[in-house]
Design a protein around this motif. Structure first.
Motif, PDB file in Angstrom:
ATOM      1  N   ILE B  53       0.790  -1.055   0.004  1.00 30.81           N
ATOM      2  CA  ILE B  53      -0.020  -0.019   0.015  1.00 30.81           C
ATOM      3  C   ILE B  53       0.992   1.121  -0.164  1.00 30.81           C
ATOM      4  CG2 ILE B  53      -1.554   1.440   1.316  1.00 30.81           C
ATOM      5  CD1 ILE B  53      -3.068  -0.912   2.058  1.00 30.81           C
ATOM      6  N   VAL B  54       0.442   2.259  -0.669  1.00 29.44           N
ATOM      7  CA  VAL B  54       1.204   3.422  -0.721  1.00 29.44           C
ATOM      8  C   VAL B  54       0.308   4.774  -0.225  1.00 29.44           C
ATOM      9  CG1 VAL B  54       1.239   3.694  -3.099  1.00 29.44           C
ATOM     10  CG2 VAL B  54       2.732   4.989  -2.025  1.00 29.44           C
ATOM     11  N   LEU B  55       0.688   5.466   0.810  1.00 34.02           N
ATOM     12  CA  LEU B  55      -0.152   6.627   1.239  1.00 34.02           C
ATOM     13  C   LEU B  55       0.748   7.988   1.264  1.00 34.02           C
ATOM     14  CD1 LEU B  55      -1.659   4.922   4.461  1.00 34.02           C
ATOM     15  CD2 LEU B  55      -2.714   5.162   2.348  1.00 34.02           C
ATOM     16  N   PRO B  56      -0.074   8.778   1.212  1.00 32.98           N
ATOM     17  CA  PRO B  56       0.528  10.255   1.399  1.00 32.98           C
ATOM     18  C   PRO B  56       0.623  10.408   2.743  1.00 32.98           C
ATOM     19  CG  PRO B  56      -1.811  10.378   0.415  1.00 32.98           C
ATOM     20  CD  PRO B  56      -1.526   8.963   0.850  1.00 32.98           C
ATOM     21  N   MET B  57       1.785  11.064   3.276  1.00 34.06           N
ATOM     22  CA  MET B  57       1.937  11.509   4.738  1.00 34.06           C
ATOM     23  C   MET B  57       2.880  12.757   4.664  1.00 34.06           C
ATOM     24  SD  MET B  57       2.373   7.760   6.643  1.00 34.06           S
ATOM     25  CE  MET B  57       2.477   8.398   8.109  1.00 34.06           C
ATOM     26  N   ILE B  58       2.883  13.417   6.012  1.00 31.99           N
ATOM     27  CA  ILE B  58       3.760  14.489   5.807  1.00 31.99           C
ATOM     28  C   ILE B  58       4.843  13.805   6.883  1.00 31.99           C
ATOM     29  CG2 ILE B  58       4.065  16.765   6.910  1.00 31.99           C
ATOM     30  CD1 ILE B  58       1.222  17.282   6.859  1.00 31.99           C
ATOM     31  N   GLY B  59       6.041  14.253   6.489  1.00 29.40           N
ATOM     32  CA  GLY B  59       7.358  13.831   7.237  1.00 29.40           C
ATOM     33  C   GLY B  59       8.520  14.587   7.102  1.00 29.40           C
ATOM     34  N   GLN B  60       9.278  14.652   8.049  1.00 26.34           N
ATOM     35  CA  GLN B  60      10.669  15.123   8.103  1.00 26.34           C
ATOM     36  C   GLN B  60      11.587  14.350   8.505  1.00 26.34           C
ATOM     37  OE1 GLN B  60      11.718  19.000   7.908  1.00 26.34           O
ATOM     38  NE2 GLN B  60      10.170  18.329   6.331  1.00 26.34           N
ATOM     39  N   ILE B  61      13.062  14.618   8.062  1.00 29.86           N
ATOM     40  CA  ILE B  61      14.196  13.805   8.620  1.00 29.86           C
ATOM     41  C   ILE B  61      14.712  14.717   9.885  1.00 29.86           C
ATOM     42  CG2 ILE B  61      16.395  13.279   8.300  1.00 29.86           C
ATOM     43  CD1 ILE B  61      15.464  12.518   5.403  1.00 29.86           C
ATOM     44  N   GLY B  62      15.019  14.338  10.808  1.00 35.08           N
ATOM     45  CA  GLY B  62      15.540  15.330  12.086  1.00 35.08           C
ATOM     46  C   GLY B  62      16.421  14.326  12.991  1.00 35.08           C
ATOM     47  N   LEU B  63      17.182  15.125  13.651  1.00 31.00           N
ATOM     48  CA  LEU B  63      17.936  14.472  14.679  1.00 31.00           C
ATOM     49  C   LEU B  63      17.588  14.998  15.928  1.00 31.00           C
ATOM     50  CD1 LEU B  63      20.671  13.013  15.273  1.00 31.00           C
ATOM     51  CD2 LEU B  63      21.841  15.159  15.203  1.00 31.00           C
ATOM     52  N   TYR B  64      16.963  13.916  16.873  1.00 26.69           N
ATOM     53  CA  TYR B  64      16.513  14.269  17.944  1.00 26.69           C
ATOM     54  C   TYR B  64      17.703  14.286  18.867  1.00 26.69           C
ATOM     55  CZ  TYR B  64      13.963  13.729  22.397  1.00 26.69           C
ATOM     56  OH  TYR B  64      13.212  13.888  23.533  1.00 26.69           O
ATOM     57  N   PRO B  65      17.938  15.431  19.912  1.00 20.23           N
ATOM     58  CA  PRO B  65      19.003  15.438  20.728  1.00 20.23           C
ATOM     59  C   PRO B  65      19.502  14.313  21.283  1.00 20.23           C
ATOM     60  CG  PRO B  65      17.430  17.400  20.807  1.00 20.23           C
ATOM     61  CD  PRO B  65      16.830  16.487  20.030  1.00 20.23           C
ATOM     62  N   ASN B  66      18.768  13.396  21.558  1.00 17.26           N
ATOM     63  CA  ASN B  66      19.051  12.150  22.540  1.00 17.26           C
ATOM     64  C   ASN B  66      19.513  11.155  21.560  1.00 17.26           C
ATOM     65  OD1 ASN B  66      18.226  13.563  24.531  1.00 17.26           O
ATOM     66  ND2 ASN B  66      16.721  11.924  25.355  1.00 17.26           N
ATOM     67  N   ASP B  67      19.412  11.368  20.098  1.00 22.79           N
ATOM     68  CA  ASP B  67      19.840  10.105  19.410  1.00 22.79           C
ATOM     69  C   ASP B  67      21.271  10.504  18.635  1.00 22.79           C
ATOM     70  OD1 ASP B  67      17.571   8.674  19.526  1.00 22.79           O
ATOM     71  OD2 ASP B  67      16.435   9.640  17.819  1.00 22.79           O
ATOM     72  N   SER B  68      21.696   9.233  18.207  1.00 23.50           N
ATOM     73  CA  SER B  68      22.975   9.669  17.205  1.00 23.50           C
ATOM     74  C   SER B  68      22.957   9.311  15.871  1.00 23.50           C
ATOM     75  CB  SER B  68      23.945   8.506  17.970  1.00 23.50           C
ATOM     76  OG  SER B  68      23.493   7.222  17.584  1.00 23.50           O
ATOM     77  N   THR B  69      21.928   9.286  15.352  1.00 20.46           N
ATOM     78  CA  THR B  69      21.308   9.404  14.027  1.00 20.46           C
ATOM     79  C   THR B  69      20.116   9.912  13.555  1.00 20.46           C
ATOM     80  OG1 THR B  69      20.074   7.252  14.428  1.00 20.46           O
ATOM     81  CG2 THR B  69      22.401   6.901  13.643  1.00 20.46           C
ATOM     82  N   TRP B  70      20.035  10.544  12.259  1.00 24.44           N
ATOM     83  CA  TRP B  70      18.900  11.080  11.842  1.00 24.44           C
ATOM     84  C   TRP B  70      18.117  10.018  11.555  1.00 24.44           C
ATOM     85  CZ3 TRP B  70      18.982  16.551  10.430  1.00 24.44           C
ATOM     86  CH2 TRP B  70      20.224  17.214  10.776  1.00 24.44           C
ATOM     87  N   ASN B  71      16.812  10.334  11.859  1.00 28.11           N
ATOM     88  CA  ASN B  71      15.538   9.669  11.472  1.00 28.11           C
ATOM     89  C   ASN B  71      14.519  10.289  10.593  1.00 28.11           C
ATOM     90  OD1 ASN B  71      15.928   6.943  13.282  1.00 28.11           O
ATOM     91  ND2 ASN B  71      16.678   8.611  14.408  1.00 28.11           N
ATOM     92  N   CYS B  72      13.627   9.556  10.047  1.00 27.51           N
ATOM     93  CA  CYS B  72      12.428  10.162   9.495  1.00 27.51           C
ATOM     94  C   CYS B  72      11.172  10.011  10.167  1.00 27.51           C
ATOM     95  CB  CYS B  72      12.294   9.423   8.213  1.00 27.51           C
ATOM     96  SG  CYS B  72      11.015  10.415   6.928  1.00 27.51           S
ATOM     97  N   TYR B  73      10.628  11.241  10.609  1.00 25.11           N
ATOM     98  CA  TYR B  73       9.353  11.136  11.366  1.00 25.11           C
ATOM     99  C   TYR B  73       8.234  11.627  10.397  1.00 25.11           C
ATOM    100  CZ  TYR B  73      12.364  11.531  15.240  1.00 25.11           C
ATOM    101  OH  TYR B  73      13.578  11.360  16.199  1.00 25.11           O
ATOM    102  N   LEU B  74       7.191  10.660  10.731  1.00 24.22           N
ATOM    103  CA  LEU B  74       6.199  10.642   9.778  1.00 24.22           C
ATOM    104  C   LEU B  74       4.774  11.063  10.478  1.00 24.22           C
ATOM    105  CD1 LEU B  74       7.149   7.507   7.894  1.00 24.22           C
ATOM    106  CD2 LEU B  74       7.208   9.665   6.848  1.00 24.22           C
ATOM    107  N   HIS B  75       3.860  11.761   9.773  1.00 25.99           N
ATOM    108  CA  HIS B  75       2.653  12.225  10.460  1.00 25.99           C
ATOM    109  C   HIS B  75       1.661  12.340   9.448  1.00 25.99           C
ATOM    110  CE1 HIS B  75      -0.020  13.979  13.382  1.00 25.99           C
ATOM    111  NE2 HIS B  75       0.138  15.076  12.912  1.00 25.99           N
ATOM    112  N   GLY B  76       0.640  13.028   9.925  1.00 25.47           N
ATOM    113  CA  GLY B  76      -0.671  13.096   8.848  1.00 25.47           C
ATOM    114  C   GLY B  76      -1.611  11.731   8.939  1.00 25.47           C
TER     115      GLY B  76
END
Lengths: 268, 268
Positions: B53-76
């Protein structure tokens, strides 16, 4: 436009969230797909691993004169992998490679009182189906024309055609039989929760409204080996007409009533 | 921007077609994703059936201060199904739900001598990874702010925040650990095959060039319960600056040299 007026609601395509924005109307769904310059196509490359791939492709829904149903034709950066998977599925006697295709258009940023009530005005469509490769030469040329003219109307007739043997061989087009589809449309002004609409401090400090968004076509830029002095009518007309249609849609969508009343939302 | 400068090329993400347009550069890929208003997210709802399935979502790649890597956060419009699948995968001790996320921006329609050499100027990125649900309250608020401000910078701070208990509960955000990613960028003037560039009849009759395309932001339209008379600076500035950036990019892309010489393409 199509032989049926709505797509059936099945477990596969039924919209469970924001139902009031859902549509199964064939014309609406086909209209969204056919005016979206990039479709996102997903498939599963290895059936033993439930990990999909999603790729941008160009596509159009069309009714080939010899067919009784509308199908989705896909072209553009078609990976060999995708083509091989579709061929393999057909060879195994399956109806084709299972695909899911999405088309999304953003029509506005809806800025409301709280982050949670922020939204987009948008139109989206999701289709499911089974893909095979178009082998018939006449259908392939028909699909190439359909897809080229979806970018700029009448463009195909205004280029060096027909494609020669090498071009026909290097072009591969997928045809997806559509087994289900659904769409969603959100248009209108912001809407907020009653709890915030009662607060003077919030209403007095937070601007609410819509930023219309549309895909704008700029002035055509002649290329380095262009010899045709005048930008041709089919290009000029397309840019002018499309910009008017797109701007008007986004601007109108920003001013329409909100899609639902508060009281309705609480029922969901 | 990120801790690594390129994503590794693996079987999963390696670009095999139009390699000269491929990029594995982390900043380029993150830049494409973070400026695309709708991401297309695909997943497999039932591992026993290889249908995605493919769905449209809103997302951003960000580095949460407690993390060591960048992740993609998805919402919508995150379907319950998607959330349940991610939870179930984590419960089974898996790294998360396998996702593929695509971001595509169209920058121009490239009109050349033949239908086959037509192209888009575009930027696209495809990422693979495993998604889980953000449970940590601080990270969830951080991600809500990241995503809200990706639509309009500083918007979060200019609304009624922080989200209350009900809003926190109703908001669910997916976090995708990125295991691989690749991008593609095409910019420049049209390019045609030598066989057509030799033909006076073709060159004298077919206009070639680029129609720049960009997502335009219209004049902000105040909503029906808005009381703030002046459109705030963060909105005015965003519309003005973004329109200039977008128009300039598409216009410049329409005039750059073609991405490759003929001689190179034949080597592929």
């Amino acid at each position: 436009m199509a032989e049926q007026s709505t797509y059936p609601q099945t477990g596969e395509n039924k919209v469970n969230r924001y139902k009031h924005q859902a549509t199964y109307d064939v014309d609406t769904i086909h209209g969204i797909v056919n005016t979206t310059p990039v479709l996102h196509v997903s498939f599963v490359p290895d059936p033993s691993i439930p990990a999909p791939i999603v790729l941008p492709m160009i596509g159009q829904i069309g009714l080939y004169p010899n067919d009784s149903t509308w199908n989705c034709y896909l072209h553009g950066y078609v990976s060999s992998r995708l083509m091989n998977l579709a061929s393999a599925a057909i060879s195994r006697g399956e109806p084709g490679l299972p695909l899911c295709v999405a088309a999304t258009k953003v029509d506005g940023f809806v800025l409301s009182l709280t982050p949670n009530s922020h939204n987009y005005n948008y139109r989206s469509a999701v289709m499911h189906g089974f893909a095979s490769i178009v082998e018939d030469v006449d259908e392939k040329i028909w699909a190439m024309r359909l897809i080229t003219n979806s970018v700029v109307p009448e463009r195909y007739e205004n280029t060096r055609v027909p494609p020669d043997g090498a071009e026909m061989q290097s072009t591969r087009i997928l045809k997806m039989r559509i087994t289900g589809a659904s769409g969603k449309v959100r248009e209108g002004v912001p809407e907020d929760e009653r709890k915030d609409l009662k607060r003077d401090d919030v209403l007095d400090s937070v601007w609410t409204g819509v930023i219309p968004v549309y895909e704008k076509l700029g002035e055509p830029v002649p290329g380095p080996y262009n010899r045709v002095k005048k930008v041709p009518d089919h290009v000029v007309r397309f840019v002018k007409e499309e910009n008017a249609i797109r701007e008007t849609y986004a601007s109108d969508a920003a001013r329409k009533p909100a899609p639902l009343k508060r009281v309705k939302r609480t029922e969901e």
